[in-house]
Design an enzyme around this catalytic site. Structure first.
Site, PDB file in Angstrom:
ATOM      1  N   ASP A 124       0.814  -1.245  -0.040  1.00  0.00           N
ATOM      2  CA  ASP A 124       0.035  -0.089   0.119  1.00  0.00           C
ATOM      3  C   ASP A 124       0.680   1.061   0.021  1.00  0.00           C
ATOM      4  O   ASP A 124       1.922   1.387   0.369  1.00  0.00           O
ATOM      5  CB  ASP A 124      -0.878  -0.085   1.243  1.00  0.00           C
ATOM      6  CG  ASP A 124      -2.277   0.697   1.040  1.00  0.00           C
ATOM      7  OD1 ASP A 124      -2.266   1.410  -0.322  1.00  0.00           O
ATOM      8  OD2 ASP A 124      -3.179   0.849   1.746  1.00  0.00           O
ATOM      9  N   ASP A 125       0.431   2.295  -0.146  1.00  0.00           N
ATOM     10  CA  ASP A 125       1.043   3.606  -0.317  1.00  0.00           C
ATOM     11  C   ASP A 125       1.206   4.116   1.071  1.00  0.00           C
ATOM     12  O   ASP A 125       2.213   4.461   1.503  1.00  0.00           O
ATOM     13  CB  ASP A 125       0.403   4.633  -1.453  1.00  0.00           C
ATOM     14  CG  ASP A 125      -1.055   5.111  -0.852  1.00  0.00           C
ATOM     15  OD1 ASP A 125      -1.472   4.032  -0.149  1.00  0.00           O
ATOM     16  OD2 ASP A 125      -1.400   6.029  -1.690  1.00  0.00           O
ATOM     17  N   ASP A 130      -2.239   5.241   7.737  1.00  0.00           N
ATOM     18  CA  ASP A 130      -2.682   6.225   8.441  1.00  0.00           C
ATOM     19  C   ASP A 130      -3.267   5.928   9.738  1.00  0.00           C
ATOM     20  O   ASP A 130      -2.497   5.611  11.080  1.00  0.00           O
ATOM     21  CB  ASP A 130      -3.893   7.189   7.524  1.00  0.00           C
ATOM     22  CG  ASP A 130      -3.923   8.441   8.271  1.00  0.00           C
ATOM     23  OD1 ASP A 130      -3.808   8.650   9.489  1.00  0.00           O
ATOM     24  OD2 ASP A 130      -4.292   9.424   7.413  1.00  0.00           O
TER      25      ASP A 130
HETATM   26  O1  LIG Z   1      -4.923   3.523   7.554  1.00  0.00           O
HETATM   27  P1  LIG Z   1      -6.270   4.126   6.875  1.00  0.00           P
HETATM   28  O2  LIG Z   1      -6.575   5.330   7.867  1.00  0.00           O
HETATM   29  O3  LIG Z   1      -7.211   3.131   7.065  1.00  0.00           O
HETATM   30  O4  LIG Z   1      -5.822   4.900   5.789  1.00  0.00           O
HETATM   31  C1  LIG Z   1      -4.861   4.446   4.554  1.00  0.00           C
HETATM   32  C2  LIG Z   1      -5.572   4.203   3.324  1.00  0.00           C
HETATM   33  O5  LIG Z   1      -6.228   5.324   2.813  1.00  0.00           O
HETATM   34  C3  LIG Z   1      -5.768   5.294   1.398  1.00  0.00           C
HETATM   35  O6  LIG Z   1      -6.612   4.793   0.837  1.00  0.00           O
HETATM   36  P2  LIG Z   1      -8.189   5.541   0.572  1.00  0.00           P
HETATM   37  O7  LIG Z   1      -9.127   5.169   1.414  1.00  0.00           O
HETATM   38  O8  LIG Z   1      -8.093   7.021   0.624  1.00  0.00           O
HETATM   39  O9  LIG Z   1      -8.489   5.027  -1.069  1.00  0.00           O
HETATM   40  P3  LIG Z   1      -7.900   5.178  -2.163  1.00  0.00           P
HETATM   41  O10 LIG Z   1      -6.295   4.612  -2.203  1.00  0.00           O
HETATM   42  O11 LIG Z   1      -8.588   4.325  -3.169  1.00  0.00           O
HETATM   43  O12 LIG Z   1      -7.858   6.730  -2.522  1.00  0.00           O
HETATM   44  C4  LIG Z   1      -4.553   4.930   1.316  1.00  0.00           C
HETATM   45  O13 LIG Z   1      -4.452   4.191   0.138  1.00  0.00           O
HETATM   46  C5  LIG Z   1      -4.723   3.574   2.444  1.00  0.00           C
HETATM   47  O14 LIG Z   1      -4.884   2.339   1.741  1.00  0.00           O
END
Ligand SMILES: O=P(O)(O)OC[C@H]1O[C@H](OP(=O)(O)OP(=O)(O)O)[C@H](O)[C@@H]1O
Length: 161
Positions: free
Chosen positions: A91-92, A95
């Site tokens: 994953d990127d 959070d």
């Molecule tokens: O630890 P967390 O609070 O769960 O956040 C992390 C997640 O949030 C982002 O995805 P997002 O839900 O924004 O979706 P996307 O990658 O499709 O934009 C990111 O790519 C992670 O998968």
């Protein structure tokens, strides 16, 4: 709480994804990679190229929508990865850790790697490249565009005019 921004350029993202791949080399050989969509897709593609991996599965977790506040939902199952044995999850960003927790429950035997991790979620990762403060919003290259910025001399009324 005040929000700070950290802008990640394409070059920086590429460097960090290559650094992630290098750190993952001791895990080789692997059966495949599971990209957490959508943010994990590009880091996973870069790492897959470096690691010589051609089997890429995805998992999609929606953590928020207007009807389903707060309840994370898997809308695409990582069918090809089984229980995760022999797979890397990429994953990127981690959070709050909500997404990572759901993904790990689904793939308990996989290794979880990401580029950036914040304190609230970093314990849920097996590997990350850079820690980011909790109050910092990471601006990824696909979220941003170069903008014209007026020169300083034009941005305020000059006092010598
Ligand atoms: O630890 P967390 O609070 O769960 O956040 C992390 C997640 O949030 C982002 O995805 P997002 O839900 O924004 O979706 P996307 O990658 O499709 O934009 C990111 O790519 C992670 O998968």
């Amino acid at each position: 709480m005040a929000v700070n921004y950290a802008t990640v350029t394409w070059d920086q993202l590429h460097r960090d994804a290559r650094a992630l791949a290098e750190a993952l080399m001791p895990k080789m050989p692997i059966k495949g990679i599971v990209a957490v969509t959508r943010g994990g897709l590009i880091p996973a593609a870069i790492a897959a190229r470096e690691l010589g991996c051609r089997l890429i599965e995805t998992i999609s977790v929606v953590t928020y929508d207007e009807e389903n506040m707060g309840k994370p939902q898997i809308i695409k199952e990582p069918v090809a990865a089984g229980d995760g044995e022999g797979f890397l999850i990429i994953d990127d960003l981690v959070d709050s850790g909500v997404t990572a927790r759901v993904v790990r429950e689904k793939l308990p035997k996989a290794f979880f790697a990401c580029l950036y991790a914040k304190p609230a979620g970093k314990e849920l990762t097996d590997l990350f490249i850079t820690e980011v403060p909790q109050d910092t919003w990471v601006l990824f290259p696909w979220d941003t565009a170069p903008l014209f910025v007026p020169p300083l001399a034009k941005s305020k009324k000059s006092t010598v005019d």
